[in-house]
Enzyme design. Structure first.
Site, PDB file in Angstrom:
ATOM      1  N   LYS A   9       0.831  -1.211   0.000  1.00  0.00           N
ATOM      2  CA  LYS A   9       0.000   0.000   0.000  1.00  0.00           C
ATOM      3  C   LYS A   9       0.869   1.265   0.000  1.00  0.00           C
ATOM      4  CE  LYS A   9      -3.949  -2.492   1.898  1.00  0.00           C
ATOM      5  NZ  LYS A   9      -5.068  -2.548   2.880  1.00  0.00           N
ATOM      6  N   TYR A  49     -12.368  -2.950  -4.358  1.00  0.00           N
ATOM      7  CA  TYR A  49     -12.903  -3.172  -3.008  1.00  0.00           C
ATOM      8  C   TYR A  49     -14.436  -3.150  -2.972  1.00  0.00           C
ATOM      9  CZ  TYR A  49      -8.326  -2.920  -0.671  1.00  0.00           C
ATOM     10  OH  TYR A  49      -7.051  -3.180  -0.219  1.00  0.00           O
ATOM     11  N   PHE A  57     -15.665   2.108   6.676  1.00  0.00           N
ATOM     12  CA  PHE A  57     -14.281   2.447   6.308  1.00  0.00           C
ATOM     13  C   PHE A  57     -14.061   2.534   4.800  1.00  0.00           C
ATOM     14  CE2 PHE A  57     -14.428  -2.220   6.957  1.00  0.00           C
ATOM     15  CZ  PHE A  57     -13.954  -2.672   5.733  1.00  0.00           C
ATOM     16  N   ASN A 115      -2.635  -0.552   6.670  1.00  0.00           N
ATOM     17  CA  ASN A 115      -2.107  -1.786   7.260  1.00  0.00           C
ATOM     18  C   ASN A 115      -1.090  -2.482   6.344  1.00  0.00           C
ATOM     19  OD1 ASN A 115      -3.909  -2.608   5.384  1.00  0.00           O
ATOM     20  ND2 ASN A 115      -5.068  -3.983   6.704  1.00  0.00           N
ATOM     21  N   HIS A 118      -1.996  -5.875   1.030  1.00  0.00           N
ATOM     22  CA  HIS A 118      -3.212  -6.609   0.685  1.00  0.00           C
ATOM     23  C   HIS A 118      -2.831  -7.998   0.198  1.00  0.00           C
ATOM     24  CE1 HIS A 118      -7.073  -7.624  -1.193  1.00  0.00           C
ATOM     25  NE2 HIS A 118      -6.337  -8.132  -2.169  1.00  0.00           N
ATOM     26  N   GLU A 129      -8.812 -10.259  -8.774  1.00  0.00           N
ATOM     27  CA  GLU A 129      -7.949  -9.122  -8.426  1.00  0.00           C
ATOM     28  C   GLU A 129      -6.767  -9.000  -9.390  1.00  0.00           C
ATOM     29  OE1 GLU A 129      -7.081  -9.854  -4.304  1.00  0.00           O
ATOM     30  OE2 GLU A 129      -9.116  -9.302  -3.675  1.00  0.00           O
TER      31      GLU A 129
HETATM   32  O1  CDP Z   1      -7.150  -6.806   3.874  1.00  0.00           O
HETATM   33  P1  CDP Z   1      -7.928  -7.880   4.624  1.00  0.00           P
HETATM   34  O2  CDP Z   1      -8.485  -8.936   3.696  1.00  0.00           O
HETATM   35  O3  CDP Z   1      -7.128  -8.457   5.763  1.00  0.00           O
HETATM   36  O4  CDP Z   1      -9.152  -7.147   5.334  1.00  0.00           O
HETATM   37  P2  CDP Z   1     -10.626  -6.774   4.784  1.00  0.00           P
HETATM   38  O5  CDP Z   1     -11.572  -7.019   5.886  1.00  0.00           O
HETATM   39  O6  CDP Z   1     -10.876  -7.423   3.463  1.00  0.00           O
HETATM   40  O7  CDP Z   1     -10.540  -5.195   4.582  1.00  0.00           O
HETATM   41  C1  CDP Z   1      -9.939  -4.625   3.450  1.00  0.00           C
HETATM   42  C2  CDP Z   1      -9.132  -3.436   3.889  1.00  0.00           C
HETATM   43  O8  CDP Z   1      -9.993  -2.443   4.423  1.00  0.00           O
HETATM   44  C3  CDP Z   1      -8.128  -3.691   5.013  1.00  0.00           C
HETATM   45  O9  CDP Z   1      -6.924  -4.276   4.558  1.00  0.00           O
HETATM   46  C4  CDP Z   1      -7.928  -2.286   5.576  1.00  0.00           C
HETATM   47  O10 CDP Z   1      -7.033  -1.533   4.771  1.00  0.00           O
HETATM   48  C5  CDP Z   1      -9.316  -1.674   5.414  1.00  0.00           C
HETATM   49  N1  CDP Z   1     -10.074  -1.698   6.697  1.00  0.00           N
HETATM   50  C6  CDP Z   1     -10.232  -0.505   7.407  1.00  0.00           C
HETATM   51  O11 CDP Z   1      -9.760   0.542   6.961  1.00  0.00           O
HETATM   52  N2  CDP Z   1     -10.916  -0.502   8.602  1.00  0.00           N
HETATM   53  C7  CDP Z   1     -11.442  -1.642   9.081  1.00  0.00           C
HETATM   54  N3  CDP Z   1     -12.098  -1.602  10.260  1.00  0.00           N
HETATM   55  C8  CDP Z   1     -11.294  -2.857   8.383  1.00  0.00           C
HETATM   56  C9  CDP Z   1     -10.596  -2.859   7.170  1.00  0.00           C
HETATM   57 MG    MG Z   2      -9.957  -8.810   2.222  1.00  0.00          MG
END
Ligand code: CDP
Ligand code: MG
Length: 147
Positions: A9, A49, A57, A115, A118, A129
């Site tokens: 990222k 996304y 978020f 974070n 991805h 993707e």
């Molecule tokens: O990336 P990952 O699959 O682990 O998590 P996700 O639940 O698919 O969420 C996608 C992305 O959304 C995350 O990697 C974070 O960058 C963001 N996110 C966020 O900003 N705040 C949250 N409470 C959860 C996710």
């Molecule tokens: Mg995800």
């Protein structure tokens, strides 16, 4: 063998040290089939996304992803999807720091949204993707690569 999409990222791409360290972890664990810097526009990010549309978020996430270049990798290894997600660690950095202090998100993540990286969460997501981030590549090459 299985393939997955890894994205570093924007805040990581801006940090030369973090970028190098994560690239080293990738090279030690996977065959890198393709790698490129990619600017994810807001429109592309909204498509990428789409599963999160409507969540609190979502706007913050798509705005952040467009805030600078990302770096994308197509990674190949046995169980690459689970392996890369394991190396990344939990989604939430504040949790990762306690439960998996050596994971990439614990070391280089800054917040829930920033974070660090991805990773695709299934074979279907990986195919989808990769076709979004690498539209110039022939999708058949990847859907049949899992042998
Ligand atoms: O990336 P990952 O699959 O682990 O998590 P996700 O639940 O698919 O969420 C996608 C992305 O959304 C995350 O990697 C974070 O960058 C963001 N996110 C966020 O900003 N705040 C949250 N409470 C959860 C996710
Ligand atoms: Mg995800």
């Amino acid at each position: 063998m299985e393939i997955t999409l890894a994205l570093l990222k924007p805040h990581v791409v801006r940090n030369v040290y973090a970028f190098q360290q994560i690239k080293q972890i990738i090279q030690e664990n996977f065959t890198v089939l393709h790698s490129k810097e990619v600017h994810i526009t807001k429109q592309l990010s909204e498509h990428f996304y789409a599963e999160h549309k409507g969540k609190f978020f979502y706007n913050r996430l798509v705005t952040f992803m467009g805030s600078g270049p990302c770096h994308a990798f197509i990674l190949q290894s046995k169980d690459s999807i689970a392996k890369w997600r394991g190396l990344m660690g939990p989604t939430k950095v504040y949790r990762a720091v306690y439960s998996h202090p050596d994971c990439i998100r614990a070391l280089y993540g800054l917040s829930d949204t920033r974070n660090a990286c991805h990773g695709s969460d299934s074979k279907e997501s990986a195919t989808r993707e990769i076709s979004i981030i690498f539209p110039e590549l022939d999708e058949n090459q990847f859907t049949t690569a899992d042998s």
